[in-house]
Motif scaffolding. Structure first.
Motif, PDB file in Angstrom:
ATOM      1  N   GLN A 133       0.833  -1.207   0.000  1.00 20.52           N
ATOM      2  CA  GLN A 133       0.000   0.000   0.000  1.00 20.52           C
ATOM      3  C   GLN A 133       0.867   1.256   0.000  1.00 20.52           C
ATOM      4  OE1 GLN A 133      -0.616  -2.641   1.985  1.00 20.52           O
ATOM      5  NE2 GLN A 133      -2.816  -3.020   2.151  1.00 20.52           N
ATOM      6  N   ALA A 134       2.025   1.155   0.613  1.00 23.19           N
ATOM      7  CA  ALA A 134       2.955   2.276   0.647  1.00 23.19           C
ATOM      8  C   ALA A 134       4.372   1.730   0.702  1.00 23.19           C
ATOM      9  CB  ALA A 134       2.690   3.172   1.860  1.00 23.19           C
TER      10      ALA A 134
ATOM     11  N   GLN B 245       5.173  -0.679   9.297  1.00 21.47           N
ATOM     12  CA  GLN B 245       5.183  -2.138   9.425  1.00 21.47           C
ATOM     13  C   GLN B 245       4.357  -2.613  10.623  1.00 21.47           C
ATOM     14  OE1 GLN B 245       9.448  -2.623   9.385  1.00 21.47           O
ATOM     15  NE2 GLN B 245       9.477  -3.187   7.218  1.00 21.47           N
ATOM     16  N   ARG B 246       3.989  -1.688  11.509  1.00 26.05           N
ATOM     17  CA  ARG B 246       3.167  -2.040  12.673  1.00 26.05           C
ATOM     18  C   ARG B 246       1.680  -1.777  12.435  1.00 26.05           C
ATOM     19  NH1 ARG B 246       7.232   1.338  15.776  1.00 26.05           N
ATOM     20  NH2 ARG B 246       8.939  -0.080  16.271  1.00 26.05           N
TER      21      ARG B 246
ATOM     22  N   THR C 103       0.685  -3.572   4.100  1.00 23.43           N
ATOM     23  CA  THR C 103       1.970  -4.108   3.643  1.00 23.43           C
ATOM     24  C   THR C 103       2.836  -2.946   3.194  1.00 23.43           C
ATOM     25  OG1 THR C 103       0.908  -6.153   2.903  1.00 23.43           O
ATOM     26  CG2 THR C 103       3.099  -5.681   2.039  1.00 23.43           C
ATOM     27  N   ALA C 104       3.933  -2.734   3.890  1.00 25.45           N
ATOM     28  CA  ALA C 104       4.819  -1.609   3.606  1.00 25.45           C
ATOM     29  C   ALA C 104       6.031  -2.075   2.813  1.00 25.45           C
ATOM     30  CB  ALA C 104       5.267  -0.944   4.902  1.00 25.45           C
ATOM     31  N   GLY C 105       6.366  -1.344   1.768  1.00 29.95           N
ATOM     32  CA  GLY C 105       7.521  -1.674   0.946  1.00 29.95           C
ATOM     33  C   GLY C 105       8.805  -1.117   1.532  1.00 29.95           C
ATOM     34  N   ASP C 106       9.796  -1.964   1.692  1.00 31.59           N
ATOM     35  CA  ASP C 106      11.113  -1.581   2.195  1.00 31.59           C
ATOM     36  C   ASP C 106      12.002  -1.318   0.977  1.00 31.59           C
ATOM     37  OD1 ASP C 106      13.708  -1.508   3.204  1.00 31.59           O
ATOM     38  OD2 ASP C 106      13.366  -3.085   4.662  1.00 31.59           O
TER      39      ASP C 106
ATOM     40  N   ARG D  51       0.359   3.608  -3.207  1.00 32.06           N
ATOM     41  CA  ARG D  51      -0.210   2.954  -4.389  1.00 32.06           C
ATOM     42  C   ARG D  51      -1.385   3.770  -4.933  1.00 32.06           C
ATOM     43  NH1 ARG D  51      -1.754  -2.695  -2.897  1.00 32.06           N
ATOM     44  NH2 ARG D  51      -3.881  -1.890  -2.975  1.00 32.06           N
ATOM     45  N   GLN D  52      -1.393   3.950  -6.235  1.00 30.39           N
ATOM     46  CA  GLN D  52      -2.303   4.914  -6.845  1.00 30.39           C
ATOM     47  C   GLN D  52      -3.774   4.533  -6.749  1.00 30.39           C
ATOM     48  OE1 GLN D  52      -0.680   5.297 -10.778  1.00 30.39           O
ATOM     49  NE2 GLN D  52       0.949   6.680 -10.113  1.00 30.39           N
TER      50      GLN D  52
END
Length: 256
Positions: A169-170, A190-191, A196-199, A229-230
């Motif tokens: 999502q980000a 991440q918490r 779902t966070a992109g690293d 995410r758009q």
């Protein structure tokens, strides 16, 4: 404005909303928030549908930046012209700054640009945007105010070249001096339940990034380059929903 590119009826290339000398540290940027094309360039030979796609702007970033600026009482500096004209997060000398082809779409107005054509776009659009950011940050430094730069971007839900879905999502991009704030934001994201966070996904911070290195590194500022995410930013309700989970994360990360 650059007389050979922007005509009197064309908007100024930089939008600034919110108080430049806000007491809070966050300063929001939108390198690709706008979709306008100078009237002297027509449509650049790009159809209307393509001019609404991600190749022309970071979808939803203008609305998200305004909402976050309002929430925090912070400044939001954004570019009003399309990245098809010139990409303000690229060095102007980079071939991708004024691409003749992008994601499979021909940009006829960017083919065979002369040195003068390129210089006009730099002088008329790219440099005023970065001068406005520099001026704002320097004013804040002179006033003794802390600044954390938050560069907002958005990404497509699917990678066109491979058809591979992007589940994040980000995403947080980091990897340079002052990226401590970005790393704290990543840890906070991440918490967040069901997120779902992109690293360093869907992109990794690197040599093509221009805005953060130019404005943050020499000034010793902390920064965040954030991708959302758009499809989550497709309408006002979506933007508001993103701001609802994002704003607390940005706030908590200020103090660690």
């Amino acid at each position: 404005m650059n007389a050979s590119l922007l005509l009197p009826a064309d908007p100024h290339p930089v939008s600034l909303i919110g108080p430049p000398l806000a007491s809070g540290p966050l300063v929001f940027l939108g390198d690709h928030a706008g979709s306008l094309i100078p009237s002297s360039l027509g449509t650049l030979g790009v159809g209307e549908e393509d001019r609404r796609r991600h190749i022309a702007l970071d979808i939803g970033v203008g609305s998200l930046g305004r909402l976050l600026a309002q929430h925090f009482g912070a400044p939001f500096v954004s570019q009003v012209y399309s990245r098809l004209v010139i990409d303000c997060n690229r060095d102007p000398a980079d071939p991708t700054a004024m691409p003749p082809v992008t994601d499979g779409t021909m940009v006829a107005g960017n083919r065979d640009l002369s040195a003068t054509d390129r210089a006009d776009r730099v002088a008329g659009i790219h440099e005023p945007y970065h001068a406005a950011i520099a001026d704002l940050l320097d004013q804040r430094i002179a006033a003794g105010l802390p600044s954390i730069v938050v560069a907002l971007h958005s990404f497509t839900p699917m990678l066109t070249a491979t058809g591979k879905a992007r589940p994040w999502q980000a995403g947080v991009l980091y990897g340079g001096p002052g990226d401590d704030y970005g790393r704290r934001v990543l840890a906070q994201l991440q918490r967040v339940p069901d997120l779902t966070a992109g690293d360093n996904e869907p992109y990794a911070f690197g040599g093509t990034d221009y805005t953060v290195p130019r404005h943050c590194f020499a000034r010793g500022l902390e920064w965040l380059e954030l991708e959302v995410r758009q499809d989550l930013l497709a309408d006002d309700a979506g933007v508001a929903a993103v701001a609802e989970w994002l704003a607390p994360v940005l706030q908590r990360a200020i103090t660690g």
